[in-house]
Design a protein around this motif. Structure first.
Motif, short mmCIF file in Angstrom:
data_model
loop_
_atom_site.label_atom_id
_atom_site.label_comp_id
_atom_site.label_asym_id
_atom_site.label_seq_id
_atom_site.Cartn_x
_atom_site.Cartn_y
_atom_site.Cartn_z
N LYS A 86 -67.75 -2.87 25.53
CA LYS A 86 -68.90 -3.58 25.75
C LYS A 86 -69.84 -3.85 24.44
O LYS A 86 -70.39 -4.76 24.28
CB LYS A 86 -69.58 -2.88 26.67
N PHE A 89 -68.94 -6.10 21.54
CA PHE A 89 -69.59 -7.48 21.67
C PHE A 89 -70.91 -7.64 21.80
O PHE A 89 -71.67 -8.46 21.07
CB PHE A 89 -69.00 -8.14 22.97
N LEU A 171 -67.14 -11.14 29.50
CA LEU A 171 -65.95 -10.52 28.68
C LEU A 171 -64.66 -10.92 29.52
O LEU A 171 -63.71 -10.50 29.01
CB LEU A 171 -66.19 -8.86 28.96
N VAL A 183 -60.97 -9.85 28.20
CA VAL A 183 -60.51 -8.75 27.31
C VAL A 183 -59.21 -8.11 28.16
O VAL A 183 -58.42 -7.41 27.44
CB VAL A 183 -61.64 -7.77 27.55
N ALA A 207 -61.69 -7.47 19.72
CA ALA A 207 -63.11 -8.17 19.72
C ALA A 207 -63.35 -8.84 18.55
O ALA A 207 -64.35 -9.61 18.41
CB ALA A 207 -64.20 -6.89 19.88
#
Length: 612
Positions: A86, A89, A171, A183, A207
């Motif tokens: 998390k 990003f 995500l 993801v 990422a």
């Protein structure tokens, strides 16, 4: 200059738009508020993202992954997304995510300056919310019209969804190149691991991709992906999530991709599951139009369903071993096995070396059944109506019904014989006499519960010997024979146990009820007759030690189709051997390969191991 002016225009519109949005009243009561208008135009009831669906076997293992529209997406709830992922990003895409209401003036102004300087629209200055709006509801065209739409949807997202839900959805929708979205799918595809099992270095490597998926495609430009990964790791260190030592350690980790290969271990079975899924959709949604059924089926698959099935890997593998053991060049085979105690389709073979989406002979091939139809169309109706038993006598001499003059396989006449003798030796003329005495219409009524697609009264008396215009499939025949294991009751076998929605709620389960097709007394007689075929008749090569075994052979003219359909105390199986474009397989018939095949899949061959 026009692009530069356009960006200034958008920036000036934003405060005005927000002012109108936040206004609680209107001068004219008949006019809707901006929020109400947004609710009407952009309801946001659910995210239209396309998700992967799964087919599982009876043990809960995934045996097929269903992807649509070229998108591979595994949805991962926020609670299962590691904090590092998390933060990677948030720091790289939207540092002020928790501070703004969907639109970031600082970011937009920064993009304005860069685009004005470069005379381009390369910098969007988009927040995570704006990117989500674009990914879910819009395209990636670089036009001012699309940008304004993006702003409107972003504001609506912030009004309706929590920050946590927006981040979770983002995500799960971002693009990771190679048709990978989200993801979860990225971790699964690039490393063959669930997201939670990745190292921090691996998460940072993933990422790095979405910022420019083509440029940072790890399959083509791994060195560029690695360079950006290191910059992202530095962002984590700046946030205090990595110490200086940990930063250097993560940077130094070697990144080795382990691309997931698509596995489809049981394509015969899963292809049929997809066919049964359409039937389930038809029932659940109360649809009749084929196009509507197909469309709704696609919608179900795109919603991330899990299809739990009754497939037994043990029995399916045994069936594959039988395919190899009795494979000869130039012929095909198909088989279906059903647990008739529970009405579960546990194994299916669609053909030799079957591949995904090929012609599945188990349920798509309709072939003449030969004498394998006699128990259902001739003997059951006759025994039921005449109250006959295995010792009742029947004439096995020649007969003619108008121009139809059938003969026994041996061309001989045997006079009056017992029902057991006629059945176990598969005499033809007694079977035709039975159908004639009962009547075609009345006898055909006994087949109605089985829904044979290729048998009709118009087939005439030749149907008594399997001479039908279209034919039957191995699945249809196996289904019908399960009635002999259930005291004359019929309930269709199912491959699908239940269908679960993405949140785990049950979306569909079959609610079949058994139908009494013939009496228990008739069924008892039929089980004795079927048993005589294996003990002392045409099916002796299928015999092995078991509490009960019974079945019926079937052979068509010129040995184009060779069948054996039968049952043990628990399983019913139908086996077909033949050629797709017809042709004699007499050598296979003479060797009894179809009988030995049936014996093997039923657990009677030492190569197959003990039955479960």
């Amino acid at each position: 200059m026009r692009k530069w002016f356009g960006w200034i225009f958008i920036l000036l519109l934003i405060p005005l738009f927000l002012f109108l949005l936040l206004s609680s009243g209107q001068a004219v009561e008949s006019l809707k508020s901006i929020p109400a208008a947004l609710d009407e135009r952009i309801p946001l009831n659910q995210a239209p993202a396309v998700l992967n669906s799964y087919i599982k076997d009876s043990e809960g293992a995934v045996i097929s992954e269903l992807k649509t529209e070229g998108q591979n997406r595994i949805y991962v709830p926020a609670s299962q997304i590691p904090p590092q992922m998390k933060e990677l990003f948030l720091q790289s895409e939207d540092k002020r995510f928790y501070e703004h209401a969907g639109l970031d003036f600082e970011g937009t102004a920064r993009a304005l300056l860069v685009n004005a300087r470069n005379n381009s629209l390369d910098q969007g200055g988009s927040t995570i919310t704006q990117q989500l709006a674009r990914n879910l509801y819009l395209n990636h065209d670089r036009t001012y019209n699309r940008k304004l739409s993006e702003l409107l949807i972003s504001v609506q997202l912030e009004r309706k969804w929590s920050k946590e839900k927006i981040l979770e959805s983002y995500l799960n929708t971002i693009y990771f190149q190679n048709n990978i979205y989200g993801v979860g799918a990225a971790a699964d595809y690039y490393f063959s691991k669930p997201l939670k099992a990745l190292t921090t270095a691996q998460m940072a490597y993933l990422a790095a991709i979405p910022n420019n998926p083509s440029l940072y495609n790890p399959l083509k430009h791994p060195e560029k992906t690695k360079k950006r990964q290191e910059r992202l790791l530095e962002l984590l260190a700046e946030r205090g999530m990595l110490t200086a030592g940990q930063l250097e350690e993560e940077k130094s980790r070697s990144i080795k991709l382990n691309l997931k290969k698509k596995q489809e271990p049981y394509p015969d079975y899963t292809d049929y599951v997809m066919e049964e899924l359409k039937q389930a959709v038809k029932v659940k949604e109360k649809l009749t139009d084929p196009e509507q059924i197909s469309q709704k089926t696609r919608e179900w698959i795109q919603s991330g369903i899990t299809i739990e099935t009754y497939l037994s890997p043990f029995l399916q593998e045994r069936m594959y071993r039988a395919n190899e053991a009795y494979l000869t060049e130039g012929h095909q085979s198909a088989a279906v096995m059903i647990d008739h105690q529970t009405h579960q389709i546990v194994a299916m073979s669609g053909g030799n070396h079957y591949k995904k989406h090929e012609f599945n002979r188990a349920f798509q091939a309709y072939r003449q059944p030969g004498s394998a139809i006699k128990p259902l169309l001739d003997y059951v109706p006759y025994i039921e109506t005449k109250k006959a038993d295995k010792n009742s006598l029947i004439n096995s001499d020649r007969l003619c019904i108008q121009e139809f003059c059938p003969e026994n396989y041996s061309k001989k006449e045997y006079g009056w014989v017992t029902m057991e003798k006629a059945f176990s030796q598969s005499y033809n003329t007694p079977a035709v006499r039975m159908l004639k005495e009962v009547g075609i219409g009345r006898a055909m009524n006994y087949l109605k519960p089985f829904h044979f697609k290729g048998i009709a009264p118009s087939d005439g008396y030749a149907a008594a010997l399997g001479g039908v215009e279209t034919g039957v499939s191995p699945l249809e025949l196996a289904n019908a024979y399960t009635s002999f294991g259930n005291e004359g009751q019929y309930q269709p076998g199912r491959a699908i146990k239940r269908i679960l929605a993405m949140d785990g709620t049950v979306l569909f389960e079959w609610r079949d009820r058994p139908v009494q097709v013939w009496s228990k007394q008739t069924n008892t007689v039929m089980r004795d007759l079927l048993q005589s075929v294996i003990k002392k008749g045409t099916g002796k090569k299928a015999s092995f030690e078991s509490a009960y075994l019974g079945g019926k052979t079937g052979t068509t003219s010129d040995y184009y189709d060779v069948w054996f359909s039968g049952l043990s105390d628990r399983y019913t199986a139908s086996v077909w051997f033949g050629k797709d474009k017809n042709g004699s397989i007499q050598s296979i018939y003479d060797q009894g390969s179809h009988l030995r095949y049936w014996k093997m899949i039923m657990g009677g061959d030492e190569q197959a191991g003990a039955d479960r």
